[in-house]
Scaffold this motif. Structure first.
Motif, PDB file in Angstrom:
ATOM      1  N   SER A  30     -31.308  21.784  14.213  1.00 37.73           N
ATOM      2  CA  SER A  30     -31.099  22.105  12.798  1.00 37.73           C
ATOM      3  C   SER A  30     -30.079  21.201  12.113  1.00 37.73           C
ATOM      4  O   SER A  30     -30.153  21.000  10.898  1.00 37.73           O
ATOM      5  CB  SER A  30     -30.659  23.568  12.663  1.00 37.73           C
ATOM      6  OG  SER A  30     -31.593  24.440  13.270  1.00 37.73           O
ATOM      7  N   GLN A  69     -28.365  38.207   7.489  1.00 37.79           N
ATOM      8  CA  GLN A  69     -27.845  38.932   8.656  1.00 37.79           C
ATOM      9  C   GLN A  69     -28.945  39.284   9.651  1.00 37.79           C
ATOM     10  O   GLN A  69     -29.009  40.386  10.190  1.00 37.79           O
ATOM     11  CB  GLN A  69     -27.086  40.189   8.229  1.00 37.79           C
ATOM     12  CG  GLN A  69     -25.851  39.883   7.400  1.00 37.79           C
ATOM     13  CD  GLN A  69     -25.015  41.114   7.118  1.00 37.79           C
ATOM     14  OE1 GLN A  69     -25.503  42.229   7.150  1.00 37.79           O
ATOM     15  NE2 GLN A  69     -23.736  40.901   6.865  1.00 37.79           N
ATOM     16  N   TRP A 110     -17.473  35.063  13.535  1.00 40.50           N
ATOM     17  CA  TRP A 110     -18.924  35.073  13.396  1.00 40.50           C
ATOM     18  C   TRP A 110     -19.494  36.375  13.949  1.00 40.50           C
ATOM     19  O   TRP A 110     -19.132  36.819  15.046  1.00 40.50           O
ATOM     20  CB  TRP A 110     -19.521  33.878  14.120  1.00 40.50           C
ATOM     21  CG  TRP A 110     -21.008  33.754  13.996  1.00 40.50           C
ATOM     22  CD1 TRP A 110     -21.761  34.026  12.909  1.00 40.50           C
ATOM     23  CD2 TRP A 110     -21.916  33.310  15.004  1.00 40.50           C
ATOM     24  NE1 TRP A 110     -23.093  33.777  13.155  1.00 40.50           N
ATOM     25  CE2 TRP A 110     -23.224  33.341  14.447  1.00 40.50           C
ATOM     26  CE3 TRP A 110     -21.763  32.872  16.315  1.00 40.50           C
ATOM     27  CZ2 TRP A 110     -24.353  32.968  15.166  1.00 40.50           C
ATOM     28  CZ3 TRP A 110     -22.888  32.496  17.030  1.00 40.50           C
ATOM     29  CH2 TRP A 110     -24.168  32.544  16.463  1.00 40.50           C
ATOM     30  N   VAL A 141     -31.777  27.650   8.496  1.00 43.31           N
ATOM     31  CA  VAL A 141     -30.930  28.667   9.133  1.00 43.31           C
ATOM     32  C   VAL A 141     -29.461  28.370   8.877  1.00 43.31           C
ATOM     33  O   VAL A 141     -29.063  27.223   8.626  1.00 43.31           O
ATOM     34  CB  VAL A 141     -31.180  28.745  10.658  1.00 43.31           C
ATOM     35  CG1 VAL A 141     -32.594  29.206  10.951  1.00 43.31           C
ATOM     36  CG2 VAL A 141     -30.892  27.400  11.327  1.00 43.31           C
ATOM     37  N   GLN A 142     -28.647  29.408   8.952  1.00 47.22           N
ATOM     38  CA  GLN A 142     -27.205  29.303   8.720  1.00 47.22           C
ATOM     39  C   GLN A 142     -26.508  30.477   9.417  1.00 47.22           C
ATOM     40  O   GLN A 142     -26.921  31.626   9.227  1.00 47.22           O
ATOM     41  CB  GLN A 142     -26.929  29.357   7.217  1.00 47.22           C
ATOM     42  CG  GLN A 142     -25.465  29.411   6.825  1.00 47.22           C
ATOM     43  CD  GLN A 142     -25.288  29.847   5.376  1.00 47.22           C
ATOM     44  OE1 GLN A 142     -25.668  30.956   5.007  1.00 47.22           O
ATOM     45  NE2 GLN A 142     -24.727  28.977   4.555  1.00 47.22           N
ATOM     46  N   PRO A 143     -25.486  30.229  10.228  1.00 52.50           N
ATOM     47  CA  PRO A 143     -24.722  31.353  10.779  1.00 52.50           C
ATOM     48  C   PRO A 143     -24.124  32.185   9.648  1.00 52.50           C
ATOM     49  O   PRO A 143     -23.598  31.630   8.687  1.00 52.50           O
ATOM     50  CB  PRO A 143     -23.618  30.664  11.595  1.00 52.50           C
ATOM     51  CG  PRO A 143     -24.129  29.293  11.856  1.00 52.50           C
ATOM     52  CD  PRO A 143     -24.965  28.930  10.668  1.00 52.50           C
ATOM     53  N   ASP A 144     -24.231  33.486   9.740  1.00 48.04           N
ATOM     54  CA  ASP A 144     -23.732  34.350   8.668  1.00 48.04           C
ATOM     55  C   ASP A 144     -22.212  34.486   8.777  1.00 48.04           C
ATOM     56  O   ASP A 144     -21.692  35.142   9.672  1.00 48.04           O
ATOM     57  CB  ASP A 144     -24.376  35.732   8.747  1.00 48.04           C
ATOM     58  CG  ASP A 144     -23.879  36.643   7.628  1.00 48.04           C
ATOM     59  OD1 ASP A 144     -24.004  36.240   6.462  1.00 48.04           O
ATOM     60  OD2 ASP A 144     -23.341  37.723   7.925  1.00 48.04           O
ATOM     61  N   LYS A 173     -22.512  36.847  14.929  1.00 43.28           N
ATOM     62  CA  LYS A 173     -23.667  36.515  15.774  1.00 43.28           C
ATOM     63  C   LYS A 173     -24.987  36.693  15.022  1.00 43.28           C
ATOM     64  O   LYS A 173     -26.054  36.688  15.625  1.00 43.28           O
ATOM     65  CB  LYS A 173     -23.709  37.361  17.059  1.00 43.28           C
ATOM     66  CG  LYS A 173     -22.407  37.415  17.832  1.00 43.28           C
ATOM     67  CD  LYS A 173     -22.009  36.069  18.386  1.00 43.28           C
ATOM     68  CE  LYS A 173     -20.751  36.204  19.243  1.00 43.28           C
ATOM     69  NZ  LYS A 173     -20.238  34.910  19.685  1.00 43.28           N
ATOM     70  N   ARG A 174     -24.910  36.864  13.734  1.00 40.93           N
ATOM     71  CA  ARG A 174     -26.120  37.021  12.928  1.00 40.93           C
ATOM     72  C   ARG A 174     -26.371  35.759  12.082  1.00 40.93           C
ATOM     73  O   ARG A 174     -25.475  34.929  11.924  1.00 40.93           O
ATOM     74  CB  ARG A 174     -26.014  38.259  12.032  1.00 40.93           C
ATOM     75  CG  ARG A 174     -25.975  39.561  12.841  1.00 40.93           C
ATOM     76  CD  ARG A 174     -25.846  40.778  11.945  1.00 40.93           C
ATOM     77  NE  ARG A 174     -25.807  42.001  12.736  1.00 40.93           N
ATOM     78  CZ  ARG A 174     -26.875  42.698  13.102  1.00 40.93           C
ATOM     79  NH1 ARG A 174     -28.082  42.288  12.736  1.00 40.93           N
ATOM     80  NH2 ARG A 174     -26.764  43.783  13.831  1.00 40.93           N
ATOM     81  N   TRP A 175     -27.589  35.667  11.561  1.00 46.40           N
ATOM     82  CA  TRP A 175     -28.014  34.449  10.883  1.00 46.40           C
ATOM     83  C   TRP A 175     -28.586  34.742   9.502  1.00 46.40           C
ATOM     84  O   TRP A 175     -29.152  35.817   9.278  1.00 46.40           O
ATOM     85  CB  TRP A 175     -29.098  33.742  11.710  1.00 46.40           C
ATOM     86  CG  TRP A 175     -28.614  33.265  13.043  1.00 46.40           C
ATOM     87  CD1 TRP A 175     -28.478  34.006  14.183  1.00 46.40           C
ATOM     88  CD2 TRP A 175     -28.179  31.950  13.369  1.00 46.40           C
ATOM     89  NE1 TRP A 175     -27.990  33.228  15.198  1.00 46.40           N
ATOM     90  CE2 TRP A 175     -27.800  31.960  14.739  1.00 46.40           C
ATOM     91  CE3 TRP A 175     -28.082  30.758  12.647  1.00 46.40           C
ATOM     92  CZ2 TRP A 175     -27.325  30.821  15.387  1.00 46.40           C
ATOM     93  CZ3 TRP A 175     -27.620  29.624  13.298  1.00 46.40           C
ATOM     94  CH2 TRP A 175     -27.242  29.665  14.651  1.00 46.40           C
ATOM     95  N   ASN A 176     -28.432  33.780   8.612  1.00 48.59           N
ATOM     96  CA  ASN A 176     -29.128  33.802   7.330  1.00 48.59           C
ATOM     97  C   ASN A 176     -30.309  32.835   7.435  1.00 48.59           C
ATOM     98  O   ASN A 176     -30.177  31.740   7.991  1.00 48.59           O
ATOM     99  CB  ASN A 176     -28.206  33.362   6.190  1.00 48.59           C
ATOM    100  CG  ASN A 176     -26.989  34.263   6.068  1.00 48.59           C
ATOM    101  OD1 ASN A 176     -27.097  35.478   6.235  1.00 48.59           O
ATOM    102  ND2 ASN A 176     -25.837  33.680   5.766  1.00 48.59           N
ATOM    103  N   ILE A 177     -31.444  33.246   6.926  1.00 51.11           N
ATOM    104  CA  ILE A 177     -32.668  32.446   7.040  1.00 51.11           C
ATOM    105  C   ILE A 177     -33.299  32.302   5.657  1.00 51.11           C
ATOM    106  O   ILE A 177     -33.345  33.262   4.888  1.00 51.11           O
ATOM    107  CB  ILE A 177     -33.678  33.104   7.998  1.00 51.11           C
ATOM    108  CG1 ILE A 177     -33.061  33.282   9.391  1.00 51.11           C
ATOM    109  CG2 ILE A 177     -34.960  32.280   8.089  1.00 51.11           C
ATOM    110  CD1 ILE A 177     -33.917  34.109  10.334  1.00 51.11           C
TER     111      ILE A 177
END
Length: 307
Positions: free
Chosen positions: A190, A172, A107, A145-148, A109-113
């Motif tokens: 979530s 990201q 991972w 949200v979703q971990p990238d 440490k970035r996210w998809n939104i």
């Protein structure tokens, strides 16, 4: 039949999760997906009858799956042959990848939104479920949200915006927080990970006794029909949980997360019975062109490799 095994089948066949439609979907995904994809209705009825579903239930379930565009039919003379609807291939492929080829991606440490404008309609509820199926969690009203983990490909982004016209996708994104508790609260808000953990635990408690029974039996002592039933049941119950599992990075999960134990239990049972189970299906199934085709080479890489 081993009496303990008989008791296990008697108990689990009456479970509320063993409905005609869902069990038939599991059958197509586990067995027929890798053997040409189709089967004569008469063979399907015979297979489901071993698990206590009578002909009326199977016919009704197949009719419903056909109506819901899960199955398509090919009539040859007086016989009906059913196949997975091509429009469902990607959905089945995604589920099978999670079931048989589990892997953890590092991972970033970035996210998809995703931000949407859905509103409280039945159609909106379907779209929420659609995004959850894609691994997104509902963090707040209209925010998902979703971990990238490199799963948000251009094709999936295009599919999402086509399905939900109001969707605005940010990829990201970086969450600034020095608090580990902030992340944990975000995950709890979530995704219903407590419910998923409970489902895994119930699965383990249900199938650990079955594994202890068949582990103690020689291969010759397990009949082909029993192998068929055991393999279909363990995949059916495992599938129902894992398709809802958002595949969160280890860093975001509780230390006692039970998925690994459930996965190992499924692998053990599957490897023990898969060959006899497949023989049962091959010997009792037909297509318009004759016998069911042999499994594709991809079948043998399930669960890290099958003998």
């Amino acid at each position: 039949m081993n009496q303990d095994l008989h008791s296990f089948f008697e108990e689990i066949s009456g479970h509320q999760s063993v409905s005609g439609t869902s069990l038939i979907v599991s059958y197509f995904g586990d067995y027929l997906w890798t053997c040409g994809g189709g089967i004569w209705l008469g063979n399907l009825i015979q297979a489901m009858e071993t698990l206590g579903l009578n002909q009326r239930v199977v016919r009704s379930s197949v009719f419903r799956l056909h109506k819901d565009e899960w199955l398509t039919v090919n009539k040859v003379g007086r016989k009906s042959y059913y196949y997975l609807e091509p429009a469902r291939y990607n959905e089945m492929l995604h589920a099978n990848k999670k079931i048989y080829h589990s892997e953890k991606v590092a991972w970033s440490k970035r996210w998809n939104i995703i931000h949407t404008s859905l509103g409280p309609t039945n159609s909106s509820k379907d779209k929420v479920r659609y995004l959850q199926h894609k691994g997104f969690g509902l963090f707040d009203k209209d925010f998902f949200v979703q971990p990238d983990l490199q799963q948000l490909t251009p094709e999936i982004k295009q599919e999402i915006t086509k399905t939900i016209s109001s969707a605005k996708i940010f990829q990201q994104a970086e969450l600034y927080s020095e608090s580990e508790e902030t992340l944990k609260n975000m995950v709890r808000q979530s995704w219903d990970i407590e419910r998923i953990a409970e489902d895994y635990q119930q699965f383990i408690e249900r199938f650990r006794p079955a594994w202890e029974i068949i582990e103690s039996m020689t291969d010759d002592a397990i009949s082909e029909e029993d192998a068929f039933k055991m393999r279909l049941l363990v995949i059916h119950f495992y599938r129902r949980i894992i398709v809802k599992d958002p595949d969160l990075p280890t860093e975001l999960l509780p230390e006692d997360w039970p998925r690994k134990e459930a996965e190992q239990l499924t692998t053990n049972i599957y490897r023990k019975v898969h060959a006899k189970a497949m023989t049962y299906v091959m010997d009792s199934s037909e297509t318009p062109n004759g016998k069911l085709p042999v499994p594709s080479p991809n079948y043998y890489i399930r669960f890290g490799g099958l003998s």
